[in-house]
Design a protein around this motif. Structure first.
Motif, PDB file in Angstrom:
ATOM      1  N   ARG A  43      10.731 109.188  54.733  1.00 29.01           N
ATOM      2  CA  ARG A  43      10.287 107.836  54.412  1.00 29.01           C
ATOM      3  C   ARG A  43       9.634 107.210  55.644  1.00 29.01           C
ATOM      4  NH1 ARG A  43      15.227 108.523  51.781  1.00 29.01           N
ATOM      5  NH2 ARG A  43      15.231 108.027  49.556  1.00 29.01           N
ATOM      6  N   PRO A  44       8.794 106.205  55.473  1.00 31.93           N
ATOM      7  CA  PRO A  44       8.174 105.537  56.625  1.00 31.93           C
ATOM      8  C   PRO A  44       9.231 105.003  57.595  1.00 31.93           C
ATOM      9  CG  PRO A  44       7.088 104.871  54.595  1.00 31.93           C
ATOM     10  CD  PRO A  44       8.291 105.666  54.188  1.00 31.93           C
ATOM     11  N   GLY A  45       8.977 105.200  58.873  1.00 32.63           N
ATOM     12  CA  GLY A  45       9.893 104.691  59.893  1.00 32.63           C
ATOM     13  C   GLY A  45      11.088 105.570  60.183  1.00 32.63           C
ATOM     14  N   THR A  46      11.115 106.790  59.664  1.00 33.11           N
ATOM     15  CA  THR A  46      12.285 107.669  59.814  1.00 33.11           C
ATOM     16  C   THR A  46      12.348 108.301  61.194  1.00 33.11           C
ATOM     17  OG1 THR A  46      12.446 108.193  57.470  1.00 33.11           O
ATOM     18  CG2 THR A  46      13.371 109.797  58.996  1.00 33.11           C
ATOM     19  N   ALA A  47      13.560 108.360  61.748  1.00 32.05           N
ATOM     20  CA  ALA A  47      13.845 109.119  62.963  1.00 32.05           C
ATOM     21  C   ALA A  47      14.437 110.462  62.553  1.00 32.05           C
ATOM     22  CB  ALA A  47      14.804 108.361  63.864  1.00 32.05           C
ATOM     23  N   LEU A  78      19.303 100.031  61.786  1.00 40.13           N
ATOM     24  CA  LEU A  78      18.368 100.871  61.047  1.00 40.13           C
ATOM     25  C   LEU A  78      18.824 100.995  59.603  1.00 40.13           C
ATOM     26  CD1 LEU A  78      17.806 103.864  63.507  1.00 40.13           C
ATOM     27  CD2 LEU A  78      16.087 102.191  62.822  1.00 40.13           C
ATOM     28  N   PRO A  79      17.897 100.986  58.655  1.00 45.71           N
ATOM     29  CA  PRO A  79      18.284 101.286  57.276  1.00 45.71           C
ATOM     30  C   PRO A  79      18.900 102.679  57.205  1.00 45.71           C
ATOM     31  CG  PRO A  79      16.062 100.377  57.375  1.00 45.71           C
ATOM     32  CD  PRO A  79      16.475 100.644  58.786  1.00 45.71           C
ATOM     33  N   VAL A 108      17.284 111.146  59.534  1.00 43.30           N
ATOM     34  CA  VAL A 108      17.418 112.471  58.928  1.00 43.30           C
ATOM     35  C   VAL A 108      17.882 113.436  60.013  1.00 43.30           C
ATOM     36  CG1 VAL A 108      16.184 114.415  57.883  1.00 43.30           C
ATOM     37  CG2 VAL A 108      15.677 112.070  57.156  1.00 43.30           C
ATOM     38  N   ASN A 109      18.908 114.221  59.701  1.00 45.52           N
ATOM     39  CA  ASN A 109      19.460 115.183  60.657  1.00 45.52           C
ATOM     40  C   ASN A 109      19.049 116.596  60.246  1.00 45.52           C
ATOM     41  OD1 ASN A 109      20.942 116.635  62.519  1.00 45.52           O
ATOM     42  ND2 ASN A 109      22.801 115.419  62.261  1.00 45.52           N
ATOM     43  N   VAL A 133      10.688 111.776  66.519  1.00 44.95           N
ATOM     44  CA  VAL A 133      11.459 113.012  66.579  1.00 44.95           C
ATOM     45  C   VAL A 133      12.371 112.934  67.801  1.00 44.95           C
ATOM     46  CG1 VAL A 133      11.396 115.512  66.936  1.00 44.95           C
ATOM     47  CG2 VAL A 133       9.728 114.418  65.420  1.00 44.95           C
ATOM     48  N   VAL A 134      13.675 113.099  67.581  1.00 46.30           N
ATOM     49  CA  VAL A 134      14.650 113.096  68.666  1.00 46.30           C
ATOM     50  C   VAL A 134      15.184 114.523  68.797  1.00 46.30           C
ATOM     51  CG1 VAL A 134      16.745 112.052  69.593  1.00 46.30           C
ATOM     52  CG2 VAL A 134      15.268 110.725  68.056  1.00 46.30           C
TER      53      VAL A 134
END
Length: 266
Positions: A86-90, A114-115, A120-121, A148-149
């Motif tokens: 989704r938009p804004g996802t880490a 954050l929502p 996402v993991n 991306v982390v």
């Protein structure tokens, strides 16, 4: 595995021992428990040698890790709308520090509001940089996240990779991101942590961890788009080195440690 096979043989021989226990064959009565004991010693020795190979730099087989990467990619295909974030996802990827972060969404939410659906993991335990590069498109490229982390490199060092090799792999990962997304997708690299386990491995291990971190930090600071970030977790929160934040292996964070890590990333 060797341990599994020996355990099965032990149970079979124990069953045979109980069967003949009431019999008159004294020789078998003595041989069976002795053989079972030797099998257990063999299993222990095999496990010990495998651990020693890992500590001395022998890389483990990676087929299992490649399978895990494919399973996670398939799960993302099923759970994400059209397989995309989704938009804004880490998107979190890398190794077990993220894999075992059971409260990832809650810990980050408490710090950043954050929502819940915007995290996402895609991490999988045991992974090294080469796995994340091999499966880059399936885990990262096709997901189109906003950030991306990445936490990866500790297993590379534990299996004998040099600081320069780890840093080169991170550069390649960043280059893959730039080629795929350009600067619109931010990249956050979380420093390799000098966990109590790493500390117990001696000064050479700690020097490799430190050298890898400093080279990666220098590389990311050369970026002129201001979309690449190096997070030195222990410098920000030195107490993360305390044993109380780790499970029994002294290498993986417990829930309290992950909660503190969430504050650092926040």
């Amino acid at each position: 595995s060797l341990c599994g096979a020996c355990l099965i043989l032990f149970l079979l021989m124990l069953s045979l021992f109980r069967t003949i226990q009431s019999g008159t064959n004294a020789l078998i009565f003595r041989i069976v428990p002795t053989a079972a004991y030797m099998l257990l010693r063999l299993a222990y020795a095999g496990s010990f040698r495998a651990e020693e190979r890992i500590r001395k730099g022998g890389a483990p087989k990676t087929d299992r890790l490649d399978k895990w990467a494919k399973r996670i990619a398939a799960q993302l295909d099923r759970t994400l709308p059209e397989g995309r974030c989704r938009p804004g996802t880490a998107l979190f990827c890398g190794s077990s520090t993220f894999t075992y972060w059971h409260n990832l969404k809650q810990d980050l939410r408490s710090e950043q509001d954050l929502p819940m659906q915007n995290v996402v993991n895609a991490a999988f335990g045991g992974s090294m940089m080469r796995h994340n590069l091999t499966h880059f498109e399936a885990l990262v490229g096709k997901r189109a996240p906003a950030v991306v982390v990445l936490f990866c490199g500790t297993n590379d060092i534990a299996t004998g990779s040099s600081a320069a090799e780890v840093a080169a792999a991170v550069r390649k990962f960043d280059a893959e991101m730039m080629e795929k997304f350009g600067p619109k997708v931010h990249f956050v690299y979380m420093a390799i942590t000098a966990t109590p386990f790493h500390q117990s491995c001696g000064s050479e291990r700690l020097a490799t961890v430190e050298a890898a971190n400093r080279e990666i930090e220098r590389d990311l600071h050369l970026d002129t788009t201001h979309t690449r970030w190096f997070v030195d977790t222990f410098a920000i929160e030195p107490t993360l080195a305390d044993d109380k934040y780790y499970v029994a292996d002294r290498h993986h964070l417990n829930d309290a440690g992950h909660a503190l890590l969430g504050k650092v990333l926040g």
